[in-house]
Structures are given as structure tokens and as C-alpha cells.
Design a protein around this motif. Structure first.
Motif, short mmCIF file in Angstrom:
data_model
loop_
_atom_site.label_atom_id
_atom_site.label_comp_id
_atom_site.label_asym_id
_atom_site.label_seq_id
_atom_site.Cartn_x
_atom_site.Cartn_y
_atom_site.Cartn_z
N LEU A 44 8.86 -17.43 3.76
CA LEU A 44 7.76 -16.80 3.04
C LEU A 44 7.19 -17.76 2.00
O LEU A 44 7.84 -18.72 1.59
N SER A 45 5.96 -17.49 1.62
CA SER A 45 5.33 -18.29 0.58
C SER A 45 6.07 -18.08 -0.75
O SER A 45 6.41 -16.95 -1.11
N LEU A 46 6.32 -19.17 -1.44
CA LEU A 46 7.04 -19.10 -2.71
C LEU A 46 6.10 -18.87 -3.89
O LEU A 46 6.48 -19.08 -5.04
N ASN A 47 4.89 -18.45 -3.60
CA ASN A 47 3.93 -18.11 -4.66
C ASN A 47 4.42 -16.84 -5.36
O ASN A 47 4.58 -15.80 -4.73
N PRO A 48 4.68 -16.89 -6.66
CA PRO A 48 5.22 -15.71 -7.36
C PRO A 48 4.36 -14.46 -7.21
O PRO A 48 4.88 -13.35 -7.17
N SER A 49 3.05 -14.63 -7.12
CA SER A 49 2.17 -13.46 -7.01
C SER A 49 2.32 -12.75 -5.68
O SER A 49 1.94 -11.58 -5.56
N LYS A 50 2.88 -13.44 -4.65
CA LYS A 50 3.00 -12.84 -3.32
C LYS A 50 4.38 -12.26 -3.04
O LYS A 50 4.55 -11.43 -2.14
N ILE A 51 5.38 -12.70 -3.77
CA ILE A 51 6.74 -12.21 -3.52
C ILE A 51 7.29 -11.40 -4.69
O ILE A 51 8.47 -11.06 -4.70
N SER A 52 6.43 -11.09 -5.67
CA SER A 52 6.86 -10.30 -6.82
C SER A 52 6.22 -8.92 -6.77
O SER A 52 5.09 -8.76 -6.29
N GLY A 53 6.96 -7.93 -7.27
CA GLY A 53 6.45 -6.57 -7.34
C GLY A 53 5.65 -6.33 -8.62
O GLY A 53 5.41 -7.24 -9.41
N ILE A 54 5.27 -5.07 -8.83
CA ILE A 54 4.49 -4.76 -10.03
C ILE A 54 5.34 -4.89 -11.30
O ILE A 54 4.79 -4.98 -12.39
N CYS A 55 6.65 -4.94 -11.13
CA CYS A 55 7.53 -5.11 -12.29
C CYS A 55 7.61 -6.57 -12.72
O CYS A 55 8.16 -6.87 -13.79
N GLY A 56 7.09 -7.49 -11.89
CA GLY A 56 7.16 -8.90 -12.21
C GLY A 56 8.41 -9.58 -11.68
O GLY A 56 8.55 -10.80 -11.81
N ARG A 57 9.30 -8.83 -11.06
CA ARG A 57 10.51 -9.40 -10.46
C ARG A 57 10.32 -9.52 -8.94
O ARG A 57 9.36 -9.01 -8.37
N GLY A 82 0.79 -1.22 0.00
CA GLY A 82 0.00 0.00 0.00
C GLY A 82 0.82 1.27 0.00
O GLY A 82 0.27 2.37 -0.08
N ARG A 83 2.13 1.13 0.07
CA ARG A 83 3.00 2.31 0.06
C ARG A 83 3.57 2.52 -1.34
O ARG A 83 3.52 1.64 -2.20
N GLU A 84 4.17 3.68 -1.52
CA GLU A 84 4.81 3.97 -2.80
C GLU A 84 5.99 3.03 -3.01
O GLU A 84 6.65 2.61 -2.06
N LEU A 85 6.23 2.70 -4.26
CA LEU A 85 7.31 1.76 -4.57
C LEU A 85 8.63 2.21 -3.98
O LEU A 85 8.97 3.40 -4.02
N CYS A 86 9.37 1.26 -3.44
CA CYS A 86 10.67 1.59 -2.84
C CYS A 86 11.61 2.18 -3.88
O CYS A 86 12.32 3.15 -3.61
N CYS A 87 11.62 1.60 -5.09
CA CYS A 87 12.53 2.08 -6.12
C CYS A 87 12.18 3.48 -6.58
O CYS A 87 13.04 4.23 -7.06
#
Length: 335
Positions: free
Chosen positions: A187-200, A162-167
């Protein structure tokens, strides 16, 4: 040691060192410096200071001048040109139907060069696009392909927290992030939970990685020697208590047994008499066996011999009865 100032050209870009050329430049001052792309307008983030020569990238560029009002006005005009160039470039990309996404347009301070940043899944042949843009802007054109992380940094946005992107808010440079960091933090290894909006992988996985790694090293499994020393220490602590209990137990036994020494002697004598009485019983059994041996010689007289044998066997139980009575007398004396 070299005297330098730190200048940043973008709000969250890298800090570059420049030679102040004798000027005293406080932090937050707008300056015009010489770069490989020509003159550039930036902000001094670090005031005059001395740094080690190893930290300075040679050749060290020079400060041209602190920014004036005219320089600030020129920079505003450049921003307007960048907006116009973005619209023109998007039109040309659509006409050429190129598989690319325009991210940002950047003019140099002296308008001698226009830099277009774009993203694409693969290589793009944009030679015809460069010719179209050069014909419109009448200046040098450069197209640069960037990654998805740089795209997120330039465009900004909100993360899963919910915060502004760190980068886009405070990170000046990207650090490598691996899936191992997520595993160490359980942490859960689900890509949707550990990935940012950039997909990384999210950059924040790096923040607490060092703490988890240090805790893992502190909670390592002890070696055999360490475990042996710890076990020996616990055994020494428990040994005195066991010795005290062992010493107290014999004392109690001696007190109870030492009260009737005479009764022990009488009990032993009674046991001896009982054993003698038991020895007499086998003799009667031998007589019975002799009578049974004679039986085959006169089978007709067997009933009478069997009667005699039974009478002899009856006497033997009487002797056995005497032995338990003697044992009971011995136990009564013991009491």
C-alpha cells in the motif's frame, strides 16, 4: 469451570463476566449488576454458560437482578442528566480557557458519580474545574483523559471507504496496527491514505495482515538442497530424450559411409600419390637455392644464373600442378 453471563454497558464496549447467582438470563436481557463503581445498568450479551477459571477475572462480580420497568425509567433519567452535565461542563471549560476537548459525559446508574471524558494534546491542570463541577452537581466528579482512537469510537463517523467507522460499528477492542502491515500489502505509505479520521493507522490494515503473512511464508525462497533436488529431477526427465537422439545420429552416419568402402581405399591411394608429388617440389627448390648461393662469387654472371634459377623455379610449379590433379582423381574415385 465457572457459570457466568456476559454483560455489555455500552453498545460496542467490552463484555464483562458476572455471576448469574442462580438466575437464568437469556441473551438480550437488561440487567443490573454490581461493579467497582457501584450499581450499573447493562445488557446481557451472552446467556448462561460455563467458562474456564483462567478466563474469569477475580473477584467475580454478582448479578443484582434482571432490570425492571423502574430501572429502565431510572436509566432514561440518567441520560437526561448526562446531556445537562455536558452543557455545564463546556461552559466551565470555556470560562477557565482550558486546552481540552470534552467528548462524553457518563452518569452512574445510582447518580453517585459523574465521569467526564476529554482529550488534550498534553497534561491539563483541571483541579479548579473539578471544584466548579462539584459545586454544581453536588456529587462525586471524575475527569478522565482518553486517546484519539477512543474519541473516534465514542463520536463515530464515516471512514475513507464511505462506511461507518469500524471502531464505532463492530469492533469491541482496539488491536495494535503497525506500518509494517501496510508495507506487506504493497500500500501507499502516504499518511493521508492509510490513516483514519483519528489520525492513527486504520484498523482495517489488520484484517488481511495474516493472509499476506501466510502467503509470504508459502512463497519463500527454496534452500540449496531443495533447489538441487529439483534440478536433478529435471535433468533425469530430459536425459532419455537426449540419449535417443545420440543413438539415432551414429546410425545415419554408418549408413552413408558404409555404402562405398572401395572408394575410400582408392581415395587414400590418390592422396598418397599427391603427397609424393609434393615431396619432389622441395628438391627443385633446393637446387634453386644452390644456384643463388653461387651468385655472390660471380656477380657479373648473375643475370645468367638468375635466368637459370627462374627456369628451375618454373619447373617446380608444374610439379605442384600435378599434385592437385592427383587429389582430384582421388576425390572422383571416392564419389
Amino acid at each position: 469451570m465457572a457459570e457466568v453471563i456476559g454483560v455489555r454497558f455500552k453498545p460496542l464496549g467490552k463484555i464483562y463476566y458476572f455471576d448469574p447467582m442462580g438466575h437464568s438470563v437469556p441473551a438480550g436481557t437488561a440487567v443490573v449488576v454490581e461493579t467497582a463503581r457501584g450499581l450499573e445498568y447493562g445488557n446481557a450479551i451472552l446467556a448462561n454458560r460455563e467458562v474456564e477459571d483462567e478466563k474469569v477475572v477475580q473477584p467475580l462480580r454478582k448479578l443484582v437482578r434482571p432490570a425492571t420497568d423502574e430501572d429502565t425509567a431510572t436509566m432514561e433519567e440518567v441520560k437526561e442528566k448526562e446531556a445537562q452535565a455536558r452543557v455545564v461542563c463546556l461552559e466551565r471549560i470555556a470560562q477557565r480557557q482550558l486546552p481540552m476537548k470534552l467528548v462524553e459525559v457518563e452518569y452512574s446508574f445510582d447518580s453517585s458519580k459523574v465521569l467526564f471524558y476529554f482529550t488534550s494534546e498534553g497534561r491539563v491542570d483541571f483541579r479548579e474545574l473539578v471544584k466548579d463541577l462539584a459545586a454544581v452537581f453536588k456529587t462525586r466528579i471524575e475527569l478522565r483523559q482518553i486517546g484519539v482512537r477512543d474519541e473516534a469510537k465514542m463520536l463515530g463517523g464515516l471512514g475513507a471507504c464511505g462506511r461507518e467507522l469500524c471502531c464505532a460499528s463492530f469492533l469491541s477492542d482496539f488491536e495494535p496496527v503497525s506500518i509494517r502491515m501496510a508495507k506487506e500489502q504493497n500500500l501507499s505509505l502516504n499518511p493521508s491514505k492509510i490513516s483514519g479520521i483519528c489520525g492513527r493507522l486504520m484498523c482495517c490494515l489488520k484484517y488481511e495482515s495474516n493472509m499476506y503473512e501466510n502467503n509470504k511464508n508459502e512463497q519463500r525462497t527454496p534452500s540449496r538442497e531443495e533447489a538441487g533436488r529439483a534440478y536433478a529431477g529435471r535433468a533425469e526427465d530430459e536425459a532419455p530424450e537426449a540419449e535417443d537422439e545420440a543413438i539415432e545420429a551414429p546410425d545415419e552416419g554408418l549408413e552413408t559411409r558404409g555404402e562405398t568402402p572401395e572408394a575410400r581405399v582408392e581415395a587414400s591411394e590418390a592422396r598418397a600419390e599427391a603427397s609424393e608429388a609434393q615431396e619432389e617440389a622441395p628438391e627443385t627448390r633446393v637446387e634453386a637455392s644452390e644456384v643463388q648461393v653461387e651468385a655472390p662469387e660471380a656477380r657479373v654472371e648473375a643475370p645468367e644464373a638468375r635466368v637459370e634459377a627462374s627456369e628451375v623455379q618454373v619447373e617446380a610449379p608444374e610439379a605442384r600442378v600435378e599434385a592437385p590433379e592427383a587429389q582430384e582423381e582421388g576425390e572422383g574415385l571416392g564419389e
